[in-house]
Design a protein around this motif. Sequence first.
Motif, short mmCIF file in Angstrom:
data_model
loop_
_atom_site.label_atom_id
_atom_site.label_comp_id
_atom_site.label_asym_id
_atom_site.label_seq_id
_atom_site.Cartn_x
_atom_site.Cartn_y
_atom_site.Cartn_z
N ILE A 21 18.33 34.15 -77.59
CA ILE A 21 17.00 33.71 -78.02
C ILE A 21 16.53 33.13 -76.93
CG2 ILE A 21 15.15 33.24 -79.65
CD1 ILE A 21 16.73 33.38 -82.19
N TRP A 22 15.62 33.31 -76.13
CA TRP A 22 15.04 32.77 -75.32
C TRP A 22 12.94 33.17 -75.11
CZ3 TRP A 22 17.99 37.09 -74.82
CH2 TRP A 22 17.34 38.09 -73.75
N VAL A 23 12.72 32.67 -74.52
CA VAL A 23 11.37 32.71 -74.04
C VAL A 23 10.93 32.69 -72.27
CG1 VAL A 23 8.81 32.01 -74.41
CG2 VAL A 23 10.30 31.69 -76.15
N GLU A 24 9.69 33.95 -71.74
CA GLU A 24 9.97 34.08 -71.10
C GLU A 24 7.87 34.21 -70.92
OE1 GLU A 24 10.38 37.70 -69.62
OE2 GLU A 24 13.30 37.48 -69.60
N ALA A 25 7.49 33.02 -69.64
CA ALA A 25 6.52 33.12 -69.43
C ALA A 25 5.57 33.51 -68.36
CB ALA A 25 5.66 31.45 -69.70
N THR A 26 4.41 34.39 -67.93
CA THR A 26 4.38 34.93 -66.63
C THR A 26 2.74 35.20 -67.28
OG1 THR A 26 6.24 36.63 -67.67
CG2 THR A 26 4.19 37.66 -65.65
N ASN A 27 2.21 34.98 -65.57
CA ASN A 27 0.89 34.98 -65.22
C ASN A 27 0.77 35.22 -64.14
OD1 ASN A 27 1.08 33.12 -63.53
ND2 ASN A 27 -0.12 31.00 -64.46
N ARG A 28 -0.54 35.45 -63.27
CA ARG A 28 -0.72 36.06 -61.96
C ARG A 28 -0.39 35.34 -60.93
NH1 ARG A 28 -5.40 39.09 -60.44
NH2 ARG A 28 -6.25 40.28 -62.93
N LEU A 29 0.64 34.16 -60.88
CA LEU A 29 0.67 33.52 -59.81
C LEU A 29 2.84 32.99 -60.49
CD1 LEU A 29 -1.53 30.57 -59.63
CD2 LEU A 29 -0.85 32.43 -57.66
N GLY A 30 3.35 34.00 -60.57
CA GLY A 30 4.43 33.98 -61.47
C GLY A 30 5.20 33.68 -62.61
N SER A 31 6.74 33.46 -62.63
CA SER A 31 6.86 33.68 -64.42
C SER A 31 8.05 32.03 -64.29
CB SER A 31 7.14 34.85 -64.23
OG SER A 31 8.53 35.32 -63.61
N ALA A 32 8.05 32.64 -65.99
CA ALA A 32 9.20 31.06 -66.06
C ALA A 32 10.36 31.40 -67.17
CB ALA A 32 8.85 29.91 -65.74
N ARG A 33 11.69 31.60 -67.23
CA ARG A 33 11.92 31.45 -68.12
C ARG A 33 13.17 29.98 -68.84
NH1 ARG A 33 16.76 36.27 -69.05
NH2 ARG A 33 18.41 35.38 -69.75
N SER A 34 12.82 30.58 -69.68
CA SER A 34 13.61 28.70 -71.13
C SER A 34 14.96 29.15 -70.92
CB SER A 34 12.78 29.02 -72.74
OG SER A 34 13.43 29.98 -73.36
N ASP A 35 15.33 27.88 -71.34
CA ASP A 35 17.49 27.49 -71.99
C ASP A 35 17.83 29.03 -72.76
OD1 ASP A 35 17.28 26.45 -69.48
OD2 ASP A 35 17.21 24.76 -71.27
N VAL A 36 17.81 29.42 -73.02
CA VAL A 36 18.66 30.30 -73.73
C VAL A 36 19.26 29.26 -75.33
CG1 VAL A 36 19.91 32.24 -75.12
CG2 VAL A 36 19.77 32.10 -72.56
#
Length: 402
Positions: A186-201
């Motif tokens: 399970i992980w979470v992805e964060a996205t906005n107009r300036l980029g994205s980031a992904r949590s640890d699994v």
Amino acid sequence: MVGVPKPDHCSFLTLDTAVISPQDPTLLIGSSLQATCSVLGDPPGATADGLYWTLNGRRLPTELSRVLNTSTLALALANLNGSRQQSGDNLVCHARDGSILAGSCLYVGLPPEKPFNISCWSKNMKDLTCRWTPGAPGETFLHTNYSLKYKLRWYGQDNTCEEYHTMGPHSCHIPKDLALFTPYEIWVEATNRLGSARSDVLTLDILDVVTTDPPPDVHVSRVGGLEDQLSVRWVSPPALKDFLFQAKYQIRYRVEDSVDWKVVDDVSNQTSCRLAGLKPGTVYFVQVRCNPFGIYGSKKAGIWSEWSHPTAASTPRSERPGPGGGACEPRGGEPSSGPVRRELKQFLGWLKKHAYCSNLSFRLYDQWRAWMQKSHKTRNQDEGILPSGRRGSARGKRARAA
């Protein structure tokens, strides 16, 4: 004419009157912006020297603008702050009479940082709910979209959770179609107009994160005439009755006029408990919660349920007279009850400290009390202390014998 945007939303219906360039830019905090408003065609009263700019409804100082030619007005903004609204700030070009010629949405913010602190639980092994913490210590100033992704660890495709905000702003609920005895990633992805980031699994097995409903049918009652005790009984979780698991319980209670709860931790897997050391003549509120663990051999600690609804009961009022009351003194020849009371007080003190809910301890207490009553009766008989009716009968027998 261009439509006026709502104060909390950046959106324009653009006609062929003028154009702002760049259109809807996205910039990092601290950046600079060079923009132009160019009039299209030859609308009356819309020459560059009569144009002006507004940002979120406020007119910008004229020194920030300069005329490039008869139809174009330039704007220079430096060291930009984060957008006042996540949907973008409203940058508008106006004609001399105040009418709107063109508009642009200005997005200024930060890219997302990776989310962390993911925690998940399954209600009765039927679903899965997860929460997380956004990565940035403050705002990104831009609308950031969070997606919870999950898949079976060794095979299967990525899945996206669809029911968001079920347990707060950063949560998602997976209602069904979950596999048991197989780990999930399970992980979470964060996205906005300036980029994205992904949590640890996060890797977990559904059986290791099971919680359940609060114990139902919690009953609180008096223990005979014992003024410092209450009996608490409840039912084990019915939703898990068909599964192999263990359970431990906690009780908490408080007096009616207090907000401070006292927690009893050592209830183990019983479904009843006797609370000792309470105040006589006092209303108590009692709650119980359950931790199902060891489901099908799981080694994890389990997750506590919510507390049950408060159940109220009162202890009996004390019948002992207070200081200065009309207590009877022991009759001559009768043993004082002082040592007995001291022993009882010591026993109850030990009980309160070490064994709130031990059935064995209360059985010992009940046996001890019965033994004390029998011992007291035997001692009275040995010392010739009999109830008044039996003393009269004994005197009659002695008189006849004489």
